[in-house]
Design a protein around this motif. Structure first.
Motif, PDB file in Angstrom:
ATOM      1  N   GLU A 213       0.741  -1.123   0.157  1.00 27.60           N
ATOM      2  CA  GLU A 213       0.115  -0.132  -0.043  1.00 27.60           C
ATOM      3  C   GLU A 213       0.823   0.951   0.156  1.00 27.60           C
ATOM      4  OE1 GLU A 213      -2.609   0.157   3.282  1.00 27.60           O
ATOM      5  OE2 GLU A 213      -3.404  -2.180   2.922  1.00 27.60           O
ATOM      6  N   VAL A 214       0.634   2.329  -0.992  1.00 28.43           N
ATOM      7  CA  VAL A 214       1.176   3.336  -0.873  1.00 28.43           C
ATOM      8  C   VAL A 214       0.426   4.557  -1.536  1.00 28.43           C
ATOM      9  CG1 VAL A 214       2.307   2.699  -2.937  1.00 28.43           C
ATOM     10  CG2 VAL A 214       3.482   4.570  -1.657  1.00 28.43           C
ATOM     11  N   GLU A 215       0.334   5.709  -1.024  1.00 26.38           N
ATOM     12  CA  GLU A 215      -0.228   6.693  -1.560  1.00 26.38           C
ATOM     13  C   GLU A 215       0.522   7.530  -2.496  1.00 26.38           C
ATOM     14  OE1 GLU A 215      -2.636  10.848  -0.004  1.00 26.38           O
ATOM     15  OE2 GLU A 215      -3.197   8.909   0.905  1.00 26.38           O
ATOM     16  N   ILE A 216       0.360   7.570  -3.746  1.00 27.52           N
ATOM     17  CA  ILE A 216       1.333   8.254  -4.593  1.00 27.52           C
ATOM     18  C   ILE A 216       1.153   9.420  -5.057  1.00 27.52           C
ATOM     19  CG2 ILE A 216       2.597   7.963  -6.936  1.00 27.52           C
ATOM     20  CD1 ILE A 216       1.675   4.868  -6.871  1.00 27.52           C
ATOM     21  N   PRO A 217       1.927  10.550  -4.871  1.00 30.09           N
ATOM     22  CA  PRO A 217       1.849  11.818  -5.080  1.00 30.09           C
ATOM     23  C   PRO A 217       1.476  12.118  -6.531  1.00 30.09           C
ATOM     24  CG  PRO A 217       3.865  11.720  -3.753  1.00 30.09           C
ATOM     25  CD  PRO A 217       3.340  10.339  -4.203  1.00 30.09           C
ATOM     26  N   GLN A 218       0.548  12.903  -6.852  1.00 29.02           N
ATOM     27  CA  GLN A 218       0.248  12.900  -8.584  1.00 29.02           C
ATOM     28  C   GLN A 218       1.355  13.358  -9.179  1.00 29.02           C
ATOM     29  OE1 GLN A 218      -2.616  12.084 -10.052  1.00 29.02           O
ATOM     30  NE2 GLN A 218      -1.615  12.553 -11.783  1.00 29.02           N
ATOM     31  N   CYS A 219       2.211  14.251  -8.713  1.00 28.72           N
ATOM     32  CA  CYS A 219       3.514  14.874  -9.640  1.00 28.72           C
ATOM     33  C   CYS A 219       4.330  13.662  -9.891  1.00 28.72           C
ATOM     34  CB  CYS A 219       4.246  15.934  -8.652  1.00 28.72           C
ATOM     35  SG  CYS A 219       5.069  15.100  -7.220  1.00 28.72           S
ATOM     36  N   MET A 220       4.262  12.568  -9.154  1.00 26.20           N
ATOM     37  CA  MET A 220       5.082  11.373  -9.504  1.00 26.20           C
ATOM     38  C   MET A 220       4.751  10.893 -10.677  1.00 26.20           C
ATOM     39  SD  MET A 220       6.542   9.653  -6.091  1.00 26.20           S
ATOM     40  CE  MET A 220       7.771   8.723  -6.637  1.00 26.20           C
ATOM     41  N   ILE A 221       3.338  10.623 -10.694  1.00 22.36           N
ATOM     42  CA  ILE A 221       2.870  10.045 -12.057  1.00 22.36           C
ATOM     43  C   ILE A 221       2.796  10.858 -13.175  1.00 22.36           C
ATOM     44  CG2 ILE A 221       0.501   9.116 -12.902  1.00 22.36           C
ATOM     45  CD1 ILE A 221      -0.186   8.403 -10.033  1.00 22.36           C
ATOM     46  N   ASP A 222       2.593  12.208 -12.837  1.00 21.77           N
ATOM     47  CA  ASP A 222       2.788  13.209 -13.973  1.00 21.77           C
ATOM     48  C   ASP A 222       4.335  13.225 -14.613  1.00 21.77           C
ATOM     49  OD1 ASP A 222       0.275  13.846 -13.704  1.00 21.77           O
ATOM     50  OD2 ASP A 222       0.725  15.526 -12.391  1.00 21.77           O
ATOM     51  N   ASN A 223       5.274  13.331 -13.631  1.00 21.96           N
ATOM     52  CA  ASN A 223       6.659  12.833 -14.110  1.00 21.96           C
ATOM     53  C   ASN A 223       6.859  11.866 -14.973  1.00 21.96           C
ATOM     54  OD1 ASN A 223       7.019  15.444 -13.075  1.00 21.96           O
ATOM     55  ND2 ASN A 223       7.937  14.821 -11.222  1.00 21.96           N
ATOM     56  N   ARG A 224       6.308  10.828 -14.386  1.00 22.30           N
ATOM     57  CA  ARG A 224       6.679   9.529 -15.452  1.00 22.30           C
ATOM     58  C   ARG A 224       6.052   9.554 -16.647  1.00 22.30           C
ATOM     59  NH1 ARG A 224       9.921   6.578 -17.070  1.00 22.30           N
ATOM     60  NH2 ARG A 224       9.310   4.377 -17.708  1.00 22.30           N
ATOM     61  N   ILE A 225       4.754   9.988 -16.748  1.00 25.64           N
ATOM     62  CA  ILE A 225       3.874  10.347 -18.004  1.00 25.64           C
ATOM     63  C   ILE A 225       4.992  10.917 -19.035  1.00 25.64           C
ATOM     64  CG2 ILE A 225       2.230  11.235 -19.144  1.00 25.64           C
ATOM     65  CD1 ILE A 225       0.506  10.402 -16.702  1.00 25.64           C
ATOM     66  N   GLU A 226       5.450  11.995 -18.514  1.00 25.74           N
ATOM     67  CA  GLU A 226       6.326  13.085 -19.369  1.00 25.74           C
ATOM     68  C   GLU A 226       7.630  12.306 -19.850  1.00 25.74           C
ATOM     69  OE1 GLU A 226       5.780  15.848 -20.434  1.00 25.74           O
ATOM     70  OE2 GLU A 226       3.977  16.127 -19.289  1.00 25.74           O
TER      71      GLU A 226
END
Length: 494
Positions: A301-314
């Motif tokens: 279980e982990v609550e991922i900050p949105q910025c980490m997902i956005d950066n990975r998408i980039e």
């Protein structure tokens, strides 16, 4: 300077407060003055020669504050990160809390930090393991591929067209007796039975005679790209100008010398087996580890900050762009062709990016929990692998790897060690590998412009109702064609 406050203002967000001493601030102001003085002109002074105190009196004491703060912030932020021990995952938002002659410079940095991971079970995981093995038909298929590269085309003049022939044709299509746009081609190369043209076209050329016009009756598919041709019957007038057949080389020692560095066919064949064995071993290991990582990730279980997902998408979009560039396209061209946008790209990559980020966070947490260490010897071995991969000297590679790249390499190695730890402590269950589905020739239903390498003759605006494929012509000795079978794999317990 000193860190005077480190507070968590919300989950995964930290605010650092840094006080900068007067001496450091004074040096930064002086640096800002030297940067700007050449552009400043004051009455009574030549341009660029006005003293700092005079400029501050004329424009105000804070005239150099902005540049001074910009000089200080990077070092101040780096200092605060080290002092606090946080692990930032995004750029900080910098604010000035106080500044002036009578007040110290106080900077705040608000930043998103790496989230905590609640690990699930990651030891003793039971997972199916498919073991891929090299079969004789796999080796034969590779040999056939090499033979295809050394095939030569032989002209046939004493018979009619047969399936498998490589033909050169002129054609023109008509609907209701009227020639249609894109239905004409000259000197088009077509392998009979390849499925390049619309259904029924190639079959009707079997039995066609050289240099005799043949009528081919077909019906355009309902999904054809041209609206005015969908589902309509058409007549093509086709003239076969050349018939060629593939002549394969003998699979002997001479063939081995031509296609490899080996002197005998036996050595060449054994080298293929060794490569396939290594490839199957890597596939077995890779698929098994990926399944384990998936299981362990889902259990955590982990609550991922949105910025980490956005950066990975980039990052994923950039990687996709690099792959496109290797094919002669850029992102703008690709989006025009496919009708996609940057937003649709981001949406397509969203789930994959979130999965990748979570997996990395989980593996990092396992590496930390198990005190996984990366040694200098590990780094040295990785550099050797890179040197071999790029065909460079090891010392040269070392000169190209900076401290940041080396740290990134260490993090990657730590992740890989965490994966190996999970695999070493897992319990594999045998599973049968499914044989891959047999490949069938895809039928082409879109019209493309026809060109030819054999002649400069072209029809104005001509297009063919299929893509053209080129066939390589080389000289070789004649032999029979090897048969290709679908590879199979057998699973074993770990």
């Amino acid at each position: 300077m000193k860190l005077i406050k480190n507070e968590q203002i919300e989950k995964n967000t930290v605010k650092l407060t840094i006080e900068v001493d007067k001496e450091t601030f004074e040096k930064a102001i002086d640096k800002a003055y030297k940067k700007n003085v050449k552009q400043i002109a004051l009455p009574g002074f030549r341009k660029g020669k006005a003293p700092r105190k005079i400029i501050e009196k004329y424009y105000g004491v804070g005239v150099f504050y902005e540049d001074a703060v910009n000089f200080i912030c990077p070092d101040a932020y780096e200092f605060a990160v080290k002092e606090s021990g946080i692990d930032p995952v995004d750029r900080p938002e910098i604010d000035i809390e106080s500044i002036g002659e009578d007040a110290p410079l106080v900077i705040t940095a608000t930043v998103t930090v790496k989230p905590e991971v609640k690990l699930g079970e990651y030891k003793g995981i039971e997972c199916e393991k498919v073991v891929y093995e090299t079969k004789e038909e796999d080796i034969d298929a590779q040999i056939k591929q090499d033979a295809e590269k050394n095939v030569r085309l032989v002209n046939i003049e004493d018979r009619d067209v047969e399936k498998g022939d490589i033909t050169t044709i002129d054609f023109e299509g008509f609907v209701d007796g009227v020639a249609f746009e894109g239905g004409k081609g000259t000197n088009h190369t077509l392998e009979i039975g390849s499925g390049q043209f619309i259904p029924g076209f190639e079959d009707q050329l079997i039995g066609a005679k050289l240099n005799v016009e043949t009528e081919v009756n077909v019906t355009f598919p309902e999904e054809y790209h041209a609206e005015d041709l969908k589902g309509k019957p058409a007549v093509f007038k086709v003239t076969v100008k050349e018939i060629k057949v593939k002549e394969y080389p003998e699979l002997d020692d001479d063939f081995a010398k031509d296609v490899s560095e080996f002197e005998t066919f036996a050595e060449y064949k054994n080298s293929i087996k060794e490569k396939l064995d290594k490839s199957n071993e890597a596939r077995t290991k890779g698929e098994y580890e990926n399944k384990l990582v998936e299981i362990v990730t889902e259990a955590s279980e982990v609550e991922i900050p949105q910025c980490m997902i956005d950066n990975r998408i980039e990052d994923m979009i950039k990687d996709f762009g690099y792959r496109l560039s290797s094919q002669g396209l850029n992102m703008e061209q690709y989006m025009q062709i496919t009708g996609t946008t940057v937003d649709t790209f981001k949406e397509q990559f969203k789930d994959q990016a979130e999965t990748q980020v979570k997996s990395n966070l989980v593996l990092e947490a396992i590496a930390k929990a198990e005190k996984v260490e990366v040694t200098d010897a590990d780094v040295e071995e990785e550099l050797k692998t890179m040197a071999e991969m790029y065909g460079m000297e090891l010392d040269k590679v070392k000169t190209l790897i900076g401290d940041n790249e080396k740290e990134s390499m260490k993090e990657d190695l730590k992740i890989r060690k965490a994966v190996a730890f999970i695999a070493d402590n897992s319990k594999s269950k045998a599973a049968k590998a499914k044989a891959p589905a047999k490949k069938t020739a895809a039928k082409t239903t879109t019209a493309k412009k026809t060109t030819t390498k054999k002649t400069t003759e072209k029809a104005d605006g001509e297009k063919a109702p299929a893509k053209k494929t080129a066939t390589k012509t080389t000289t070789a000795k004649k032999t029979t064609t090897t048969k290709k079978a679908a590879p199979k794999a057998k699973a074993e317990d770990k």
